[in-house]
Design a protein around this motif. Structure first.
Motif, PDB file in Angstrom:
ATOM      1  N   THR A   1      -4.284   3.108   4.472  1.00 28.57           N
ATOM      2  CA  THR A   1      -4.796   2.484   4.904  1.00 28.57           C
ATOM      3  C   THR A   1      -3.522   1.111   4.500  1.00 28.57           C
ATOM      4  O   THR A   1      -3.957   1.447   3.219  1.00 28.57           O
ATOM      5  CB  THR A   1      -6.269   1.957   4.794  1.00 28.57           C
ATOM      6  N   CYS A   2      -3.889   0.104   5.411  1.00 29.02           N
ATOM      7  CA  CYS A   2      -3.207  -1.003   4.843  1.00 29.02           C
ATOM      8  C   CYS A   2      -3.871  -2.558   5.427  1.00 29.02           C
ATOM      9  O   CYS A   2      -4.889  -2.142   6.305  1.00 29.02           O
ATOM     10  CB  CYS A   2      -2.020  -1.303   5.321  1.00 29.02           C
ATOM     11  N   ASN A   3      -4.655  -3.586   4.787  1.00 29.34           N
ATOM     12  CA  ASN A   3      -5.010  -4.365   5.350  1.00 29.34           C
ATOM     13  C   ASN A   3      -4.411  -5.962   5.584  1.00 29.34           C
ATOM     14  O   ASN A   3      -3.554  -5.963   5.161  1.00 29.34           O
ATOM     15  CB  ASN A   3      -6.253  -4.786   3.964  1.00 29.34           C
ATOM     16  N   THR A   4      -4.336  -6.779   6.855  1.00 29.76           N
ATOM     17  CA  THR A   4      -3.375  -7.261   7.354  1.00 29.76           C
ATOM     18  C   THR A   4      -4.359  -8.956   6.875  1.00 29.76           C
ATOM     19  O   THR A   4      -3.037  -9.086   8.146  1.00 29.76           O
ATOM     20  CB  THR A   4      -3.237  -7.012   9.606  1.00 29.76           C
ATOM     21  N   SER A   5      -5.343  -8.820   6.299  1.00 32.27           N
ATOM     22  CA  SER A   5      -5.072 -10.401   6.444  1.00 32.27           C
ATOM     23  C   SER A   5      -3.992 -10.711   5.954  1.00 32.27           C
ATOM     24  O   SER A   5      -3.831 -10.564   4.614  1.00 32.27           O
ATOM     25  CB  SER A   5      -6.945 -10.852   5.354  1.00 32.27           C
TER      26      SER A   5
ATOM     27  N   TYR B   1       0.299  -0.983   0.000  1.00 32.52           N
ATOM     28  CA  TYR B   1       0.132  -0.747   0.252  1.00 32.52           C
ATOM     29  C   TYR B   1       0.270   1.425  -0.353  1.00 32.52           C
ATOM     30  O   TYR B   1       1.784   1.751   0.190  1.00 32.52           O
ATOM     31  CB  TYR B   1      -0.980  -0.221   1.111  1.00 32.52           C
ATOM     32  N   THR B   2       0.355   2.175  -0.471  1.00 38.41           N
ATOM     33  CA  THR B   2       1.095   3.740  -0.617  1.00 38.41           C
ATOM     34  C   THR B   2       0.565   4.253   0.479  1.00 38.41           C
ATOM     35  O   THR B   2      -0.776   4.561   0.273  1.00 38.41           O
ATOM     36  CB  THR B   2       1.202   4.029  -2.222  1.00 38.41           C
ATOM     37  N   LEU B   3       1.742   5.423   1.071  1.00 38.98           N
ATOM     38  CA  LEU B   3       0.429   6.276   1.761  1.00 38.98           C
ATOM     39  C   LEU B   3       0.824   7.936   1.155  1.00 38.98           C
ATOM     40  O   LEU B   3       1.854   8.256   0.105  1.00 38.98           O
ATOM     41  CB  LEU B   3       2.009   6.656   3.277  1.00 38.98           C
ATOM     42  N   THR B   4      -0.114   8.477   1.558  1.00 37.38           N
ATOM     43  CA  THR B   4       0.326   9.668   0.465  1.00 37.38           C
ATOM     44  C   THR B   4       0.660  10.972   1.560  1.00 37.38           C
ATOM     45  O   THR B   4      -0.011  10.625   2.840  1.00 37.38           O
ATOM     46  CB  THR B   4      -1.010   9.556   0.376  1.00 37.38           C
ATOM     47  N   GLN B   5       1.129  11.896   0.721  1.00 40.25           N
ATOM     48  CA  GLN B   5       1.685  13.589   1.947  1.00 40.25           C
ATOM     49  C   GLN B   5       0.383  13.966   1.984  1.00 40.25           C
ATOM     50  O   GLN B   5      -0.051  14.514   1.403  1.00 40.25           O
ATOM     51  CB  GLN B   5       2.637  13.758   1.526  1.00 40.25           C
TER      52      GLN B   5
END
Length: 549
Positions: A516-520, A504-508
């Motif tokens: 957000t990231c999913n942990t499954s 997942y890419t985070l934005t500034q």
């Protein structure tokens, strides 16, 4: 001069006793020790043993004033007459006549005092031999004095008043077994202020205390014994002032007042594990919690903190007997706790200014606390968290503390893994130094809430810089099969990825990197940064674990 009474009948103006001690000088008259250095050196070199008269004549060659005459006699005796430990045990064979003491080169207190008196008289100085009780060799805290006097010392008449000195104690000391004497010159017992001399010398004739009011023998017995180290290290007072103290609900408190810059340590029955000592600018405070009932010896040690003090050892300055009737089991301290506890002038000197928590103990109900400092030096800071038992490895202990540093502000967040007593240790090193961190100080953190169970913070890697901040998630353990929101403050970064099962890419956004990231489907999650948009490789900065199903 001629009209001076040889013994004070009453406290006339002759005696003008200076009492109480104003804490400014240890002596009863001004003495410039530096000016006396040449004279002292001369006295040590004089080597005349054939007669006391010849010895005095030789010593007086360099002495002009009465003070100088007394000084050369004092210096010579303190460095040439040793304490006769054999004679002490067999007094019938012993002569304390001045001539015999000189020939033998040794004696007991009686002989020192008689030789001193005789030499002063030959030099034209009024001098008296005094006898009484002393808190010297073999003295036990709180003991009573009965029977005949056991020590002798002198009074000399200088500049219109009487002054006290003890050449036996000025010359050195005997070992605990009373079999060996060691020359160790002690300046303290030369013209000692009467208010300090009374601490361990009680004359048979109370006028010779040179005090007003005089002390009774009972008061002398009950008074705290301060040895000469106590005063020469610049200590001023102890509280309580009685040597035997009782615990109240399992606790006893002691404090020492002194000039700034003195370091302390203590031992209760030989260990410093059952107390909490804090350093104050002008002294120290100590709370003791004995873990057994009965009588315990409490020793307090001190040393000057100046780096140039060559003999960098702690000296015992005061002893108490603590009588404990009941034990406070709740006041058990972790074995990793080091004394003193909490911030102080010492941690300030190491560069830790304006601590948010000035007390040694932090109480937390929910298992979390934060502390801040301002750094007054260019230092790097490191911390560790410890508790008794094997519940925390060293690495885990580190991960329960999250540190951020913005310019000179350091913030520490602590999340405890469970209830109990914890030690937060703080270390530092010069930022430019490649070497190890030095321990500076520690806090005690207490949490009684048994529900508390915080996971560690995420693991930080080398590329995670001191001024980066984690807003969320603070927990290093993420829930499984969830969407987790990330919000991180990092600068000088081109791109941030969160790698779980997917990437997942985070934005500034307003100085933060968010997303957000999913942990499954995964057991760990990494945050990675691209420091330069033109490079293809990423560096890991954080690692989270994911709860198992």
């Amino acid at each position: 001069r001629k009209n001076t009474p040889s013994l004070p009948k009453t406290m006339t103006t002759h005696f003008s006793p200076a009492y109480p001690w104003d804490k400014s000088s240890l002596k009863s008259m001004p003495v410039d020790l530096q000016q006396l250095e040449k004279l002292d050196a001369y006295a040590l070199k004089v080597n005349v043993k054939n007669s006391v008269e010849e010895l005095v004549k030789a010593l007086l060659k360099q002495a002009r004033t009465d003070l100088e005459k007394v000084r050369v006699i004092w210096m010579w005796i303190c460095h040439h007459i040793e304490y006769d430990v054999v004679g002490y045990h067999n007094k019938s064979q012993l002569s304390s006549k001045p001539r015999d003491v000189l020939q033998m080169g040794k004696s007991i207190c009686e002989g020192y005092a008689e030789l001193f008196e005789h030499m002063c008289r030959l030099a034209g100085i009024q001098c008296k031999k005094l006898s009484g009780h002393a808190k010297g060799y073999g003295y036990k805290t709180g003991q009573t004095f009965t029977g005949d006097s056991d020590h002798a010392w002198n009074a000399v008449y200088l500049e219109g008043r009487w002054h006290l000195l003890d050449s036996t104690w000025g010359s050195g000391s005997v070992d605990d077994a009373f079999t060996k004497f060691t020359y160790r010159y002690n300046e303290f017992y030369f013209l000692t202020h009467p208010a300090l001399f009374i601490n361990n010398h009680f004359p048979d004739n109370s006028n010779w205390q040179l005090l007003k009011p005089t002390l009774t023998l009972k008061e002398f017995e009950n008074n705290m014994l301060h040895n000469s180290n106590f005063y020469t290290l610049g200590l001023l007072a102890t509280h309580p002032e009685t040597p035997i103290i009782q615990t109240v609900n399992g606790k006893a408190s002691v404090s020492v007042e002194c000039h700034p810059g003195t370091l302390f340590m203590f031992k209760l029955k030989g260990t410093d594990k059952h107390g909490l000592m804090t350093l104050k600018k002008d002294g120290m405070e100590l709370d003791i919690y004995p873990q057994n009932t009965g009588r315990h010896k409490l020793e307090i040690f001190a040393k000057p903190s100046k780096a140039e003090a060559s003999d960098d050892v702690y000296t015992c300055v005061v002893e108490y007997v603590v009588e404990c009737e009941s034990v406070d089991k709740a006041m058990r301290f972790p074995k990793d706790l080091l004394q003193p506890v909490g911030p102080s002038w010492f941690s300030k000197r190491q560069g830790f200014l304006q601590p948010s928590h000035k007390e040694p103990v932090l109480h937390t109900n929910d298992g979390r606390c934060s502390l801040t400092f301002t750094l007054g030096k260019d230092i790097s800071v490191q911390t560790s968290l410890h508790t008794d038992g094997s519940s925390l490895t060293e690495d885990e202990g580190r991960r329960h503390v999250l540190q951020t540093q913005c310019k000179s502000q350091v913030k520490l967040k602590v999340h405890l893994p469970h209830a109990g007593n914890f030690v937060l240790k703080i270390y530092s090193k010069k930022r430019s130094d490649p070497g190890n961190y030095d321990y500076v100080f520690n806090y005690l953190i207490r949490c009684l809430n048994t529900e508390v169970k915080w996971p560690p913070f995420p693991k930080r890697y080398i590329k995670w810089l001191p001024d980066y901040e984690i807003e969320e998630p603070l927990s290093g353990l993420l829930p499984a099969n969830r969407n987790v929101h990330f919000k991180l403050k990092m600068h000088s970064i081109a791109k941030v990825l969160v790698q779980a099962e997917d990437t997942y890419t985070l934005t500034q956004n307003m100085g933060y990197w968010e997303g957000t990231c999913n942990t499954s489907g995964c057991t760990e999650v990494f945050v990675m940064v691209h420091e330069n948009a033109n490079h293809s490789f990423y560096s890991q900065v954080l690692r989270y674990e994911v709860e198992t199903q």
